[in-house]
Write an enzyme that holds these catalytic residues in place. Sequence first.
Site, PDB file in Angstrom:
ATOM      1  N   ASP A  64       0.803  -1.227   0.000  1.00 54.44           N
ATOM      2  CA  ASP A  64       0.000   0.000   0.000  1.00 54.44           C
ATOM      3  C   ASP A  64       0.836   1.278   0.000  1.00 54.44           C
ATOM      4  O   ASP A  64       0.349   2.339  -0.366  1.00 54.44           O
ATOM      5  CB  ASP A  64      -0.941   0.018   1.223  1.00 54.44           C
ATOM      6  CG  ASP A  64      -0.191  -0.175   2.539  1.00 54.44           C
ATOM      7  OD1 ASP A  64       1.034  -0.348   2.503  1.00 54.44           O
ATOM      8  OD2 ASP A  64      -0.835  -0.166   3.609  1.00 54.44           O
ATOM      9  N   HIS A  65       2.100   1.193   0.383  1.00 59.99           N
ATOM     10  CA  HIS A  65       2.907   2.407   0.509  1.00 59.99           C
ATOM     11  C   HIS A  65       3.609   2.769  -0.798  1.00 59.99           C
ATOM     12  O   HIS A  65       3.540   3.890  -1.271  1.00 59.99           O
ATOM     13  CB  HIS A  65       3.969   2.228   1.599  1.00 59.99           C
ATOM     14  CG  HIS A  65       3.459   2.426   2.992  1.00 59.99           C
ATOM     15  ND1 HIS A  65       2.495   1.637   3.550  1.00 59.99           N
ATOM     16  CD2 HIS A  65       3.798   3.325   3.959  1.00 59.99           C
ATOM     17  CE1 HIS A  65       2.258   2.046   4.785  1.00 59.99           C
ATOM     18  NE2 HIS A  65       3.036   3.069   5.054  1.00 59.99           N
ATOM     19  N   ASP A 119       4.004  -1.078  11.356  1.00 58.89           N
ATOM     20  CA  ASP A 119       3.586   0.265  10.981  1.00 58.89           C
ATOM     21  C   ASP A 119       3.028   0.923  12.237  1.00 58.89           C
ATOM     22  O   ASP A 119       2.262   0.297  12.981  1.00 58.89           O
ATOM     23  CB  ASP A 119       2.509   0.227   9.889  1.00 58.89           C
ATOM     24  CG  ASP A 119       2.275   1.614   9.324  1.00 58.89           C
ATOM     25  OD1 ASP A 119       2.797   1.906   8.234  1.00 58.89           O
ATOM     26  OD2 ASP A 119       1.600   2.418   9.999  1.00 58.89           O
ATOM     27  N   ARG A 379      -0.174  12.991  10.016  1.00 63.11           N
ATOM     28  CA  ARG A 379       1.155  13.554  10.300  1.00 63.11           C
ATOM     29  C   ARG A 379       1.426  14.753   9.400  1.00 63.11           C
ATOM     30  O   ARG A 379       1.129  14.704   8.210  1.00 63.11           O
ATOM     31  CB  ARG A 379       2.247  12.503  10.051  1.00 63.11           C
ATOM     32  CG  ARG A 379       2.203  11.434  11.108  1.00 63.11           C
ATOM     33  CD  ARG A 379       3.403  10.510  11.075  1.00 63.11           C
ATOM     34  NE  ARG A 379       3.323   9.675  12.256  1.00 63.11           N
ATOM     35  CZ  ARG A 379       3.624   8.385  12.305  1.00 63.11           C
ATOM     36  NH1 ARG A 379       4.081   7.774  11.236  1.00 63.11           N
ATOM     37  NH2 ARG A 379       3.509   7.708  13.421  1.00 63.11           N
ATOM     38  N   SER A 547       7.140   7.167  12.878  1.00 67.56           N
ATOM     39  CA  SER A 547       6.908   5.860  12.262  1.00 67.56           C
ATOM     40  C   SER A 547       7.635   4.724  12.966  1.00 67.56           C
ATOM     41  O   SER A 547       8.474   4.933  13.838  1.00 67.56           O
ATOM     42  CB  SER A 547       7.353   5.904  10.808  1.00 67.56           C
ATOM     43  OG  SER A 547       8.735   5.635  10.740  1.00 67.56           O
ATOM     44  N   ARG A 549       9.478   2.672  11.207  1.00 73.13           N
ATOM     45  CA  ARG A 549      10.467   2.189  10.231  1.00 73.13           C
ATOM     46  C   ARG A 549      11.796   1.851  10.911  1.00 73.13           C
ATOM     47  O   ARG A 549      12.456   2.708  11.493  1.00 73.13           O
ATOM     48  CB  ARG A 549      10.649   3.199   9.084  1.00 73.13           C
ATOM     49  CG  ARG A 549      11.281   4.511   9.442  1.00 73.13           C
ATOM     50  CD  ARG A 549      11.159   5.504   8.299  1.00 73.13           C
ATOM     51  NE  ARG A 549       9.777   5.910   8.100  1.00 73.13           N
ATOM     52  CZ  ARG A 549       9.388   7.100   7.686  1.00 73.13           C
ATOM     53  NH1 ARG A 549      10.282   8.015   7.376  1.00 73.13           N
ATOM     54  NH2 ARG A 549       8.115   7.409   7.546  1.00 73.13           N
TER      55      ARG A 549
HETATM   56  C1  MIC Z   1       4.177   6.570   8.212  1.00 77.13           C
HETATM   57  O1  MIC Z   1       3.000   6.900   8.258  1.00 77.13           O
HETATM   58  O2  MIC Z   1       5.102   7.308   8.579  1.00 77.13           O
HETATM   59  C2  MIC Z   1       4.520   5.197   7.653  1.00 77.13           C
HETATM   60  C3  MIC Z   1       5.161   5.407   6.343  1.00 77.13           C
HETATM   61  O3  MIC Z   1       3.329   4.478   7.450  1.00 77.13           O
HETATM   62  C4  MIC Z   1       5.418   4.477   8.648  1.00 77.13           C
HETATM   63  C5  MIC Z   1       5.941   3.189   8.161  1.00 77.13           C
HETATM   64  C6  MIC Z   1       7.104   3.304   7.243  1.00 77.13           C
HETATM   65  O4  MIC Z   1       7.947   4.169   7.425  1.00 77.13           O
HETATM   66  O5  MIC Z   1       7.176   2.490   6.324  1.00 77.13           O
HETATM   67  C7  MIC Z   1       4.754   4.220  10.011  1.00 77.13           C
HETATM   68  O6  MIC Z   1       3.829   4.898  10.371  1.00 77.13           O
HETATM   69  O7  MIC Z   1       5.238   3.352  10.756  1.00 77.13           O
HETATM   70 FE1  SF4 Z   2       0.049   5.025   5.004  1.00 80.33          FE
HETATM   71 FE2  SF4 Z   2       1.381   5.713   7.207  1.00 80.33          FE
HETATM   72 FE3  SF4 Z   2      -0.054   7.502   5.842  1.00 80.33          FE
HETATM   73 FE4  SF4 Z   2      -1.298   5.624   7.169  1.00 80.33          FE
HETATM   74  S1  SF4 Z   2      -0.024   7.234   8.038  1.00 80.33           S
HETATM   75  S2  SF4 Z   2      -1.768   6.299   5.098  1.00 80.33           S
HETATM   76  S3  SF4 Z   2       0.072   3.901   6.913  1.00 80.33           S
HETATM   77  S4  SF4 Z   2       1.781   6.441   5.127  1.00 80.33           S
END
Ligand code: MIC
Ligand code: SF4
Length: 658
Positions: A64-65, A119, A379, A547, A549
Amino acid sequence: MNRTLTQKILQKHLVEGELKPGNPIGIRIDQTLTQDATGTTAFLLFEMMNAGRVKADVSVSYVDHNTAQFGPENHNDHLYLQSIAAKSGAWHSRPGNGICHQVHLERFAKPGETLLGSDSHTPTCGGIGMLAIGAGGLDVAVAMGGGPFYLTCPKVVGVELTGKLNEWVSSKDVILKLLSILTTKGNVDCIVEYFGPGVKTLSVPQRATMTNMGAELGVTTSVFSSDELTHIFLDAQDRGKDFIPLCADLGAEYDRVIPINLSEIEPMAACPSSPDQIQPVKDIAGLKVGQVLIGSCTNSSFTDLMLVAEVLRGKQIDAMVEFGVAPGSRQVLEMLARNGALADMIAAGARILESACGPCIGQGFSPGDGVVSLRTFNRNFAGRTGTKGDMCYLVSPETAVASAIMGEITDPRNLRQLMGIKYPKIKMPREFLIDDSMLIPPLSGAEAGEVQVLRGPTIAVPESPQPLPGELHGQTLLKCGDKITTDHIMPAGTFLKYRSNVPQYSKYVFNSFNEEGKPTVAQRALAIKALGRYGIVVAGESYGQGSSREHAALCPMYLGIRAVLAKSIERIHKANLINFAIVPIEFADPADYDKISTGDDLVIPELLTAIQGRDAVQIQNKTTGTAITGKLILSQRDRNILLNAGLLNYTKIKASRR
Ligand code: MIC
Ligand code: SF4
């Protein structure tokens, strides 16, 4: 004892330790989820663990990313993930099927069970009464292999909801209100549990918006009880059999109670550039907006988008507004397409994006310079949109759509007076459209034997950490301030496609600190490494927000960074540092932060001895001749992981002893 809902679920899953806040505990994990940006590494690590087939009841690998597919990297990752899911016994959610949290809520989440996801927004499923926790990919890989998840037994913060939301006010405004109270820092090792008569006025998707964005508080997770509305939602998803009623005991004791009267909540916004910069919408109304985006795992449910479509029916968005809509799942998108709501949005000027994270993680729709962007996301860290100096506001779908029509930030309660638009009451469908054809179920062991795992040339197997030295000779690679997010440490956006290639991705470590014409942070780290020394990062409060990550630990480790010295470190990131054998140290006296500058030579003479059993560690600043005391806030298991060169190695050593 009258127990909270959190305690009940934890008790049922406890495999190690005692349920006392602050104690290290291990819990059994029923379900796991991974997404492609963290999942490729998680599955590569799972393969390196030789754990065989998935042992959790349900493991789902979502894509999905990374769906933009500029260059071969993304598609190589998708093919790897589909084949490794088939090989190892996981479900695979194909690209286009939707955002992991939305799809998991719709199709898999179960009240009373535990979910571990790679995530940070995994707590979304707390909206259905699940204990759903975000973690690094390696922790999730261990849970897929049947291992427990270790955490600090949390304090439980009760949020008592009374009253009922007024028209044009949404559950997004409630979580924004809570962020204004609790902020994004200082909530480590807490769980937010919602209770009180207001709960029954909120639908499951509304609850899920609140548990989703609970991630921004920095808490371990957030949870709602499972009640008649949960039952109705599960029935509508044709999963009524997954329902069990669940709530806290009457008179359950919370470590702290925050009362919120839903009737008093008004539309709120998180202003640039942190989810806790909260202001009432009415106080920022009138600010011209150039972009409005609806979607992300926070606000892209069927009911959210139906509201937007109803408001837009027969209207046009402002000519100066770019308006994008990304439905949270294929279920949502298909239902909107079939009932005509999609056409209403298109007619109003919406640009429809695929069901994926998209702009939320900087995959397109970066706003122009000086353009105010209003998003229903969770975010708004500086630069996350892909534009340096961005001005991103987080709001509810109600505020977003009102502002898209008016071309300026607009309190949606004024829409009737301004445009004659009545508040549309959106009903939860009695039946959602069930089509799981983009969800590939796990194969049987015999069938899986035939599967060939596809590992394209852009995928690199991550390196394991080297053992830590007894005495660490290092240099302060970077001194940064408070609230450094994992987006600062390992940027996403256009670099996201390198997630399955650590040597390539590490070039962008701390990219936002790089200056034109000067060596990058990564180049400086490699120069320190070439001298046989270690890089050390010095930071202020709340280091590693955001995140899950693990690349924010994995890539620095690859560049030779082996210690972080900060005023405080966030939960998931701290666990990731430990998993990749980077020592998390906190200042015993926060004022000592001022005694270090970038470039200072630091020596930690008794690093291993301290990790073996002390709570304090001495750090000598050889450049200034000063001494600093650091705290090691570590469980015995954390110490074992650090002493054994990281979690992967530690897991292998433990397995070989069995
Ligand atoms: C995000 O919203 O920052 C992400 C991208 O979903 C991350 C995961 C990632 O960095 O792949 C998260 O929320 O953990
Ligand atoms: Fe995707 Fe993270 Fe954004 Fe949710 S917050 S839509 S999981 S990138």
